[in-house]
Scaffold this active site. Structure first.
Site, mmCIF file in Angstrom:
data_model
loop_
_atom_site.group_PDB
_atom_site.id
_atom_site.type_symbol
_atom_site.label_atom_id
_atom_site.label_comp_id
_atom_site.label_asym_id
_atom_site.label_seq_id
_atom_site.Cartn_x
_atom_site.Cartn_y
_atom_site.Cartn_z
ATOM 1 N N ASP A 1 -18.460 5.538 1.325
ATOM 2 C CA ASP A 1 -17.832 6.549 1.552
ATOM 3 C C ASP A 1 -16.996 7.131 0.353
ATOM 4 O OD1 ASP A 1 -16.312 4.356 1.735
ATOM 5 O OD2 ASP A 1 -14.523 5.300 2.384
ATOM 6 N N CYS B 1 13.039 -17.928 2.438
ATOM 7 C CA CYS B 1 11.605 -17.857 3.123
ATOM 8 C C CYS B 1 11.474 -19.355 3.419
ATOM 9 C CB CYS B 1 10.761 -17.514 2.154
ATOM 10 S SG CYS B 1 8.755 -17.798 2.851
ATOM 11 N N ASP C 1 -16.422 -4.735 1.419
ATOM 12 C CA ASP C 1 -16.276 -3.266 1.211
ATOM 13 C C ASP C 1 -17.362 -2.759 0.246
ATOM 14 O OD1 ASP C 1 -15.173 -0.607 0.680
ATOM 15 O OD2 ASP C 1 -13.452 -1.204 0.079
ATOM 16 N N CYS D 1 8.109 -22.140 -1.018
ATOM 17 C CA CYS D 1 9.671 -21.900 -0.967
ATOM 18 C C CYS D 1 10.605 -23.151 -0.432
ATOM 19 C CB CYS D 1 10.103 -20.589 -0.106
ATOM 20 S SG CYS D 1 9.233 -19.167 -0.860
ATOM 21 N N ALA E 1 -8.430 6.103 1.705
ATOM 22 C CA ALA E 1 -7.982 6.760 0.647
ATOM 23 C C ALA E 1 -6.107 7.223 1.003
ATOM 24 C CB ALA E 1 -8.419 8.379 0.495
ATOM 25 N N CYS F 1 8.345 -20.604 3.938
ATOM 26 C CA CYS F 1 7.026 -21.131 3.706
ATOM 27 C C CYS F 1 7.148 -22.464 2.949
ATOM 28 C CB CYS F 1 6.302 -20.096 2.981
ATOM 29 S SG CYS F 1 6.220 -19.915 1.290
HETATM 30 N N1 GUN Z 1 -10.335 0.631 -0.253
HETATM 31 C C1 GUN Z 1 -9.019 1.421 -0.184
HETATM 32 N N2 GUN Z 1 -9.289 2.568 0.209
HETATM 33 C C2 GUN Z 1 -10.718 2.602 0.417
HETATM 34 C C3 GUN Z 1 -11.431 3.823 1.063
HETATM 35 O O1 GUN Z 1 -10.960 4.955 1.167
HETATM 36 N N3 GUN Z 1 -12.792 3.538 1.023
HETATM 37 C C4 GUN Z 1 -13.282 2.166 0.845
HETATM 38 N N4 GUN Z 1 -14.718 1.940 1.014
HETATM 39 N N5 GUN Z 1 -12.537 1.133 0.518
HETATM 40 C C5 GUN Z 1 -11.202 1.313 0.262
HETATM 41 ZN ZN ZN Z 2 8.145 -18.484 0.866
#
Ligand code: GUN
Ligand code: ZN
Length: 484
Positions: A125, A276, A90, A281, A193, A278
């Site tokens: 963004d 669970c 990201d 657990c 978002a 896993c």
């Molecule tokens: N991580 C959570 N929401 C967003 C987003 O709207 N844009 C980006 N780039 N990373 C995110």
């Molecule tokens: Zn578990």
């Protein structure tokens, strides 16, 4: 080099698929656990062994880290993290939305993401929060779109770029953003978002925003729901056509002493048992985890295991065509999720256009089932049912003499020809004792058939207990009481 996506099977608007980025191929629906190099309770290599085919990390953190920056540039992210699956990075957008400012440009972050060998890069963004007004959402979206254009121009059409879709809570802006991202050639599009919507349980708003973005986006694009990490909402999001999730939740919830399940989360303190299968657990009791020095790691391992298992269950549900049942199950674990589910059902006509025709089964679960795509599709196709002359609809199941066409009735679908009794959905639907909702919905099917065939005369025989309701739902139709 480029990102490609191939849809394999469909259910509702959900799909299983194959996502290729660089030399990596992964299956969708896909969960990308979020890696924070500074505080990582589970190693990326361990995640791979648990079934994580990809991970996501924040390039901004690496670019600002005196500890990792040079190493990431020198040996690449896969080497640094010890992970040979798909790694998405990201940009600094999340920091931007939380802290208001980042010291990096769109091209700088993309150059850096490329330099450290990320398999999917995200431009810078602007995540417009849900409380932003229309003017702000419009202005910020314009900046985001400029940056997507710039990314494509500078890095070329085949660069492994994600095209985030913004627009705040404004459905027309989301749709437009999706359409433009498609036109720019993005085949991997995160819907951004939405974290504030999920944090405040605004699932109906989430459904509207995602459905609006999807309306503009090409159906061939792989859709990532940015920041969606709670397993209870994966099925709902997949039903809308989301393919990829990223989870920081497994670690964030663990730090907060919370234990995830696909039905919701518990505080570790309130658990006497660990429901669970896993490893953690089975190897530990709730008491032992609480008292362990490694409580965050143990909880993270469990949280990740249930999140990955939920994704597997969703892929299986799509394969067999039982995603509606899974969505119905999951959305009953929280009233706001149920509201989100009901919001999704309002899109029945649109979803029916995407859904497949035949499935393994249809289990009736109450009123919500009446609005499922299978019912919408069945009733839309009633115009093709061949009928002529005097038509009997034997809702009581007893055939009678003196009619040109004999039909039976199965709620919530409606009338059907006896020859269809083995075909989907009539033959594969499990219906409990009739209730008012399903009979009412089935009568809508009868009304459709009557409207489509003005030259025919329709007679309905009903069981005595349903006579009054059916007369009310089929005004002007000849309704008799059967004896059964
Ligand atoms: N991580 C959570 N929401 C967003 C987003 O709207 N844009 C980006 N780039 N990373 C995110
Ligand atoms: Zn578990």
């Amino acid at each position: 080099m480029s990102v490609t996506f191939e849809v394999l099977e469909k259910d509702i608007a959900g799909r299983t698929g194959r996502l290729k980025a660089g030399d990596k191929t992964v299956r969708t629906p896909l969960l990308l656990p979020v890696i924070n190099p500074h505080l990582q309770p589970v190693l990326p290599g361990e995640m791979k062994a648990m079934g994580a085919e990809g991970i996501i990390t924040n390039a901004y953190i690496f670019s600002r880290s005196s500890e990792y920056r040079e190493q990431a540039l020198a040996s690449g992210l896969h080497d640094l993290l010890g992970f040979d699956g798909l790694i998405m990075t990201d940009s600094g957008s999340f920091q931007l939305s939380v802290y208001g400012d980042v010291e990096i440009t769109n091209l700088e972050t993309l150059e850096f993401q490329k330099a450290i060998g990320s398999d999917i890069h995200v431009p810078l963004d602007i995540p417009t929060p849900p409380d932003a007004d229309r003017m702000r959402a419009t202005e910020e979206l314009a900046v985001t779109m400029e940056r997507l254009c710039e990314a494509k121009e500078v890095f070329g059409p085949d660069a492994p770029l994600a095209g985030p879709v913004q627009g705040g809570i404004f459905e027309d802006l989301r749709e437009k953003a999706g359409r433009e991202a498609g036109k720019l050639g993005f085949s991997f599009c995160p819907i951004g978002a939405v974290v504030p919507l999920m944090e405040s349980y605004r699932y109906p708003d989430l459904v509207r925003v995602v459905m609006a973005a999807k309306k503009g986006l090409p159906s061939s694009a792989c859709i990532h729901l940015f920041g969606a990490g709670h397993p209870a909402m994966f099925a709902l999001a997949v039903a809308m056509g989301c393919d990829v999730f990223d989870s920081a939740a497994y670690a964030l919830y663990a730090k907060d002493g919370r234990y995830l399940t696909p039905q919701g989360s518990y505080r570790l303190n309130e658990l006497a048992e660990l429901p669970c299968a896993c490893r953690v657990c089975r190897d530990y009791s709730a008491q032992e985890i609480r008292e362990s020095d490694d409580v965050i790691r143990l909880l993270s391992l469990h949280n990740l295991a249930v999140s990955l298992a939920e994704i597997s269950g969703i892929r299986q549900a799509i394969t067999e065509g039982t995603l509606w049942e899974l969505v119905d199950d999951r959305c009953r674990s929280h009233p706001q999720l149920l509201r989100g589910f009901r919001e999704l059902l309002k899109y029945g006509e649109r979803l029916a256009g995407e859904d497949r025709i035949s499935k393994r089964r249809f289990f009736y679960r109450g009123d919500e089932s009446c609005q499922r795509t299978e019912v919408v599709t069945y009733q839309d196709r009633l115009s093709r049912l061949p009928v002529s002359g005097r038509v009997l609809i034997a809702m009581d199941g007893s055939m009678r003499e003196g009619y040109d066409t004999l039909l039976l009735f199965k709620p919530p679908f409606g009338p059907y020809h006896p020859a269809m009794s083995e075909t989907f959905p009539i033959g594969q639907s499990e219906i409990p004792d009739w209730d008012k909702g399903m009979v009412t919905r089935g009568c809508r099917g009868i009304l459709r058939l009557i409207a489509e065939n003005p030259g025919c005369h329709f007679t309905v025989y009903s069981r005595p207990e349903w006579h009054d309701l059916i007369c009310q739902e089929l005004p002007g139709t000849e309704v008799y009481c059967g004896n059964s």
